[in-house]
Scaffold this active site. Structure first.
Site, PDB file in Angstrom:
ATOM      1  CB  SER A 175      -0.943  -0.039   1.205  1.00  0.00           C
ATOM      2  OG  SER A 175      -1.997   0.873   1.052  1.00  0.00           O
ATOM      3  CG  ASP A 367      -6.353  -3.803  -3.727  1.00  0.00           C
ATOM      4  OD1 ASP A 367      -7.168  -2.899  -3.453  1.00  0.00           O
ATOM      5  OD2 ASP A 367      -5.145  -3.735  -3.437  1.00  0.00           O
ATOM      6  CG  HIS A 396      -5.705  -2.349  -0.102  1.00  0.00           C
ATOM      7  ND1 HIS A 396      -4.734  -2.320  -1.081  1.00  0.00           N
ATOM      8  CD2 HIS A 396      -5.248  -1.554   0.909  1.00  0.00           C
ATOM      9  CE1 HIS A 396      -3.738  -1.536  -0.693  1.00  0.00           C
ATOM     10  NE2 HIS A 396      -4.020  -1.076   0.512  1.00  0.00           N
TER      11      HIS A 396
END
Length: 427
Positions: A175, A367, A396
């Site tokens: 991320s 995601d 995610h």
């Protein structure tokens, strides 16, 4: 912002040994804000001067970090772990199953280090730290300058220099951490040997920018936000909780929530026939009960009819107890600046093609925030990259959940890219 907590112990000056006269300070501070004790055992290196991409110069910049394992005699076995938006330098807190002897983050072979990002409430300079390191000037609060992913990486490089690191074996993160990973690559293959960006992007998309703005708007809409001029004793909790709820929905997928909660009310006595459900007596024909009057609606009210609601409210409350609203705004703004091409090349494709290191790109088909297509673009464009999928319908967050898959994928890649380190005896 004001607080009555104890000021830190004076740090010990340490020269960097680089011959340029720069002095850093290393210390383990006592509590100075409500978040100081959230990461026990972290260490602080204070960088005396640091110029941001924006041109703003910061003084006495604390950088929090934690490390595991031993630095090799050649100082070339460093593994950098980059944390996500709300993470800290404590890898054991969020990727613990991957950390330790014989695991992907093998502390018998690597010197594993994680450094906290600018804007985070967990030790590095942020809205909840003293301006220029001087507590007499008060806390940055809403005056904290805008920072970028690139700022973080340049600052963290100074910390590695201070610790005597000569070469980085691997950089791994997901991320926001994956954005840092990609920026680290631009120090070149002679300094960074291999990288693993997971569930990330080469630039912040319009989709992600929009979600971030919705979250910031929730915080700013809280009457207690006061343009960021609030105190630690009465922060804008409801706005931060609303922002966290919004974010959580981008971190998971529809299917994962449906599988986990469905239309469950959490009531063990609920009727077996879901078609016989009746509305609660406090139901009202409006979408948001908070819009019925001007009285703020606390998220812990016992009016949740569905388990999915209870889950969001519980997670939001947990988050507001450990995070700061100005920090959240600073970090989400940082995400929006992410663009590997900025100041380097005309296009993202050109920027990605400059990355020389062996690269393992990890993507998640479910995601919805940083899509599999974005990972495919990175893997397709970086010359020495390959894509592997984390199989999960959890969205995610799968990069923080699917530890077994991650460990297997990472260990295989590290054996392939760093055989000299992976095959040698423990330090």
């Amino acid at each position: 912002m004001t607080t009555t907590t104890t000021a830190p112990a004076l740090p010990t000056p340490i020269h960097d040994g680089l011959g340029n006269g720069t002095t850093y300070e290393r210390s383990i501070p006592r509590p100075v804000n409500p978040f100081s004790n959230r990461v026990p055992g972290r260490e602080i290196i204070t960088v005396p001067n640091f110029t941001l991409e924006s041109g703003v110069e910061m003084r006495n910049v604390p950088v929090a970090y934690m490390s595991w394992g031993k630095l090799s005699p050649k100082a070339n076995n460093v593994m950098i772990i980059c944390h996500a938006l709300s993470g800290s330098a404590d890898v054991s807190d969020w990727w613990g199953p991957l950390l330790g002897p014989g695991k992907a983050f093998d502390t018998d072979k690597f010197f594993v280090i994680c450094m906290n990002s600018l804007g985070s409430p967990y030790g590095t300079a942020s809205p909840v730290t003293a301006k220029n390191g001087d507590y007499s000037e008060g806390w940055y609060g809403a005056d904290f300058p805008a920072t970028t992913i690139r700022d973080d990486v340049r600052l963290h490089k100074l910390v590695l220099d201070r610790l005597g690191v000569r070469k980085v074996a691997a950089v791994i993160g997901g991320s926001m951490g994956g954005m840092h990973v990609l920026e680290w690559a631009f120090f070149g293959k002679d300094y960074v040997r291999c990288i693993v960006p997971a569930a990330t992007s080469s630039h912040q998309s319009a989709w992600a920018i929009g979600w971030g703005e919705a979250q910031r708007h929730a915080i700013r809409s809280d009457v207690k936000y006061k343009n960021g001029r609030y105190g630690f004793d009465d922060p804008p909790i409801l706005g931060l909780e609303a922002a966290r709820m919004t974010a959580l929905l981008t971190y998971r997928s529809r299917d994962s929530l449906e599988r986990r909660f469905g239309r469950d009310t959490g009531n063990k006595k609920k009727a077996k026939n879901k078609g016989s459900e009746t509305l609660p007596s406090n139901s009202t024909p409006i979408h948001s009960q908070g819009g019925a009057d001007e009285t703020p609606v606390a998220f812990d009210r016992a009016d949740s009819n569905f388990a999915a609601q209870s889950y969001l409210r519980y997670q939001a409350k947990k988050f507001s107890d450990r995070f700061d609203s100005n920090c959240y705004i600073a970090l989400t703004n940082k995400l929006d600046t992410h663009d590997l091409a900025r100041g380097r090349t005309r296009t993202i494709t050109e920027a990605l093609s400059l990355i020389e290191q062996p690269t393992l790109v990890l993507g998640i088909r479910s995601d919805g925030l940083y899509t599999l297509a974005e990972q495919e673009q990175i893997a397709r464009t970086v010359p020495n990259a390959k894509l592997r999928e984390i199989v999960s319908d959890d969205g995610h967050d799968a990069f923080l959940i699917e530890w077994s898959q991650l460990n297997w994928l990472l260990v295989g890649f590290l054996h392939e890219s760093l055989p000299d380190i992976m095959q040698r005896a423990a330090l």
